[in-house]
Design a protein around this motif. Structure first.
Motif, PDB file in Angstrom:
ATOM      1  N   ASN A  30       2.610  12.246  18.707  1.00 25.76           N
ATOM      2  CA  ASN A  30       2.158  11.778  17.393  1.00 25.76           C
ATOM      3  C   ASN A  30       1.543  12.893  16.555  1.00 25.76           C
ATOM      4  OD1 ASN A  30       3.041   9.119  17.655  1.00 25.76           O
ATOM      5  ND2 ASN A  30       1.127   8.423  18.587  1.00 25.76           N
ATOM      6  N   ASP A  31       0.910  13.853  17.206  1.00 24.77           N
ATOM      7  CA  ASP A  31       0.300  14.953  16.458  1.00 24.77           C
ATOM      8  C   ASP A  31       1.337  15.918  15.902  1.00 24.77           C
ATOM      9  OD1 ASP A  31      -2.188  13.957  16.928  1.00 24.77           O
ATOM     10  OD2 ASP A  31      -2.737  15.383  18.493  1.00 24.77           O
ATOM     11  N   HIS A  32       2.360  16.198  16.694  1.00 22.39           N
ATOM     12  CA  HIS A  32       3.315  17.249  16.309  1.00 22.39           C
ATOM     13  C   HIS A  32       4.668  16.708  15.879  1.00 22.39           C
ATOM     14  CE1 HIS A  32       0.669  20.351  17.999  1.00 22.39           C
ATOM     15  NE2 HIS A  32       0.456  19.524  19.000  1.00 22.39           N
ATOM     16  N   GLY A  33       4.917  15.439  16.147  1.00 23.01           N
ATOM     17  CA  GLY A  33       6.283  14.908  16.022  1.00 23.01           C
ATOM     18  C   GLY A  33       6.999  15.137  17.346  1.00 23.01           C
ATOM     19  N   ARG A 116       7.559   6.038  13.767  1.00 27.62           N
ATOM     20  CA  ARG A 116       7.834   7.337  13.147  1.00 27.62           C
ATOM     21  C   ARG A 116       9.123   7.989  13.635  1.00 27.62           C
ATOM     22  NH1 ARG A 116       2.004  10.322  13.526  1.00 27.62           N
ATOM     23  NH2 ARG A 116       0.798   8.872  12.221  1.00 27.62           N
ATOM     24  N   ARG A 118      12.771   9.362  14.094  1.00 23.89           N
ATOM     25  CA  ARG A 118      13.740   9.806  13.094  1.00 23.89           C
ATOM     26  C   ARG A 118      15.179   9.576  13.530  1.00 23.89           C
ATOM     27  NH1 ARG A 118      11.564  13.997   9.369  1.00 23.89           N
ATOM     28  NH2 ARG A 118       9.318  13.849   9.566  1.00 23.89           N
ATOM     29  N   ARG A 162      10.386  -8.254   5.991  1.00 20.64           N
ATOM     30  CA  ARG A 162      10.062  -6.836   5.758  1.00 20.64           C
ATOM     31  C   ARG A 162       8.634  -6.651   5.262  1.00 20.64           C
ATOM     32  NH1 ARG A 162      16.024  -4.705   3.855  1.00 20.64           N
ATOM     33  NH2 ARG A 162      16.253  -3.519   5.773  1.00 20.64           N
ATOM     34  N   GLY A 166       5.799  -5.010   7.336  1.00 17.77           N
ATOM     35  CA  GLY A 166       5.196  -3.860   6.653  1.00 17.77           C
ATOM     36  C   GLY A 166       3.681  -3.936   6.724  1.00 17.77           C
ATOM     37  N   MET A 167       3.163  -5.129   6.467  1.00 10.25           N
ATOM     38  CA  MET A 167       1.720  -5.336   6.546  1.00 10.25           C
ATOM     39  C   MET A 167       1.215  -5.123   7.973  1.00 10.25           C
ATOM     40  SD  MET A 167      -0.328  -8.894   5.818  1.00 10.25           S
ATOM     41  CE  MET A 167       0.096  -9.056   4.102  1.00 10.25           C
ATOM     42  N   SER A 170       1.368  -1.497   9.224  1.00 11.10           N
ATOM     43  CA  SER A 170       0.420  -0.579   8.586  1.00 11.10           C
ATOM     44  C   SER A 170      -0.910  -0.543   9.322  1.00 11.10           C
ATOM     45  CB  SER A 170       0.208  -0.966   7.118  1.00 11.10           C
ATOM     46  OG  SER A 170      -0.607  -2.125   7.013  1.00 11.10           O
ATOM     47  N   ILE A 171      -1.124  -1.526  10.183  1.00  9.57           N
ATOM     48  CA  ILE A 171      -2.361  -1.566  10.966  1.00  9.57           C
ATOM     49  C   ILE A 171      -2.550  -0.279  11.770  1.00  9.57           C
ATOM     50  CG2 ILE A 171      -3.426  -2.708  12.969  1.00  9.57           C
ATOM     51  CD1 ILE A 171      -2.308  -5.370  11.861  1.00  9.57           C
ATOM     52  N   TRP A 174      -4.751   2.694  10.324  1.00  9.37           N
ATOM     53  CA  TRP A 174      -6.203   2.708  10.125  1.00  9.37           C
ATOM     54  C   TRP A 174      -6.989   1.998  11.214  1.00  9.37           C
ATOM     55  CZ3 TRP A 174      -8.149  -2.173   9.938  1.00  9.37           C
ATOM     56  CH2 TRP A 174      -7.249  -3.181   9.598  1.00  9.37           C
TER      57      TRP A 174
ATOM     58  N   ARG B 118      -0.152  15.034   6.808  1.00  8.04           N
ATOM     59  CA  ARG B 118      -0.983  15.145   8.001  1.00  8.04           C
ATOM     60  C   ARG B 118      -2.320  15.828   7.728  1.00  8.04           C
ATOM     61  NH1 ARG B 118       2.149  14.975  13.114  1.00  8.04           N
ATOM     62  NH2 ARG B 118       4.153  14.091  12.590  1.00  8.04           N
ATOM     63  N   LEU B 163      -4.369  -4.322   3.939  1.00  6.42           N
ATOM     64  CA  LEU B 163      -3.168  -5.113   4.242  1.00  6.42           C
ATOM     65  C   LEU B 163      -2.233  -5.146   3.035  1.00  6.42           C
ATOM     66  CD1 LEU B 163      -4.765  -8.053   6.292  1.00  6.42           C
ATOM     67  CD2 LEU B 163      -3.487  -6.089   7.189  1.00  6.42           C
ATOM     68  N   GLY B 166      -0.713  -1.791   2.659  1.00  9.96           N
ATOM     69  CA  GLY B 166       0.198  -1.646   3.798  1.00  9.96           C
ATOM     70  C   GLY B 166       1.544  -2.283   3.479  1.00  9.96           C
ATOM     71  N   MET B 167       1.477  -3.473   2.901  1.00 12.93           N
ATOM     72  CA  MET B 167       2.703  -4.161   2.513  1.00 12.93           C
ATOM     73  C   MET B 167       3.453  -3.374   1.428  1.00 12.93           C
ATOM     74  SD  MET B 167       2.987  -7.877   0.693  1.00 12.93           S
ATOM     75  CE  MET B 167       2.326  -8.878   1.999  1.00 12.93           C
ATOM     76  N   SER B 170       4.986  -0.057   2.608  1.00 12.75           N
ATOM     77  CA  SER B 170       6.116  -0.181   3.532  1.00 12.75           C
ATOM     78  C   SER B 170       7.439  -0.263   2.779  1.00 12.75           C
ATOM     79  CB  SER B 170       5.942  -1.421   4.423  1.00 12.75           C
ATOM     80  OG  SER B 170       6.192  -2.611   3.701  1.00 12.75           O
TER      81      SER B 170
END
Lengths: 207, 207
Positions: A30-33, A116, A118, A162, A166-167, A170-171, A174, B118, B163, B166-167, B170
């Motif tokens: 997660n830090d570097h990909g 994340r 690709r 979606r 998406g909501m 996004s958790i 944060w 980042r 939230l 976040g939505m 996305s």
């Protein structure tokens, strides 16, 4: 961010099990990909030699696969549970939402990794495909809900899925386990938001 | 994904303006990550020599700063508009949501870049700080709405903001300008979702 969670104080010492190693490895991803994380970086973070790392994992791809399984397997369990398969559609959706939030909070670094990707390797592409299948299962639930008139018909089920995922996803940006909000409280808030939005007033006269 | 949008057919030819170059550059940043995008990659994508690239931009950081400004400047305009500053709080929130969705659709690659930062350089950290300030402005609107009892009080304004953004954020993961949904239709759906959720039934007896 990288030092607070998973804090493996016993870095490189005996008693470091495969799961503990995986927690350190996923932090590096997660830090570097994933692409940019060399075996050298991984060995250094674990405080092990490269050959010692290879004693536990056959390849970087295997590490990725195991890490992704933590997120995907947990999400799949949520969808496969009896509560998602039968009963009033509203409660089935509730179960899936609560489960997805719980996975986001509990498997945070693993879900971050999944979100994340690709798609540069087969392992990544298979994981992305599995993720899409889960997306489709939520979409299917929204379709069923629309068919029995329990969700609004002016938002397409695919779009509803979606925006909802998406909501939820996004958790991972944060949420901190040591913060004031428990996964249960967050799950309650997400279910409430998705069901009835933020407004107190029930009128729907402007849009 | 990288070839469909921004399609600069005139790659490297005369008439290639700074904005057109920036569209190509931000695509490279999003494909490789900012850190991993070398000037060599940028020059190659533009079909220009490195020195020709330096004729237009003083540094990679300047490219990043200009690209981020497209997203941040547009979002800032949304929050600075008179419609966000006065009137019924519900309509102020509506304006901000519609504006944020429109920016997500219209400045898609630039917002994607912003969301993936980042924080390894000063330019990145300043942009992330500006993004946080905008987050706080939406949070402030939700606080005002709670104070006049127009949003539910069981979801904290900070959580509501996270939230909601976040939505909205996305959207960059899946929205395609050539798809069936116009930015206006998507903005309508997001406003409807945030205001009153997905359920038809207005009862709030289970949660």
């Amino acid at each position: 961010m990288s030092t607070t969670e998973a804090a493996p104080a016993r870095r490189g010492r005996p008693g470091y099990d495969r799961d503990g190693m995986l927690a350190v490895i996923v932090e590096a991803f997660n830090d570097h990909g994933y692409d940019a994380t060399s075996l050298g970086i991984i060995a250094q973070r674990l405080g092990l030699s490269k050959s010692a790392v290879y004693h536990h994992f056959s390849s970087k791809e295997e590490m990725l696969e195991l890490a992704l399984e933590k997120a995907l397997g947990s999400l799949q369990e949520v969808f496969d549970a009896p509560e998602a398969a039968s009963g009033p559609i509203d409660m089935r959706i509730r179960h899936v939402l609560r489960g997805a939030v719980t996975v986001a909070c509990g498997q945070l670094p693993y879900l971050t990794l999944l979100l994340r990707l690709r798609g540069n390797t087969d392992v990544e592409r298979r994981a992305m495909q599995r993720r899409r299948e889960l997306d489709q299962r939520l979409r299917r639930l929204f379709e069923l809900a629309r068919d029995d008139d329990s969700v609004r018909d002016d938002i397409d089920p695919g779009l509803a899925e979606r925006l909802t995922f998406g909501m939820v996803n996004s958790i991972v940006e944060w949420y901190r386990p040591e913060g004031p909000l428990s996964p249960e409280q967050l799950a309650d808030a997400v279910v409430a938001f998705v069901r009835s939005g933020l407004r107190v007033s029930e009128t729907r006269d402007f849009r």
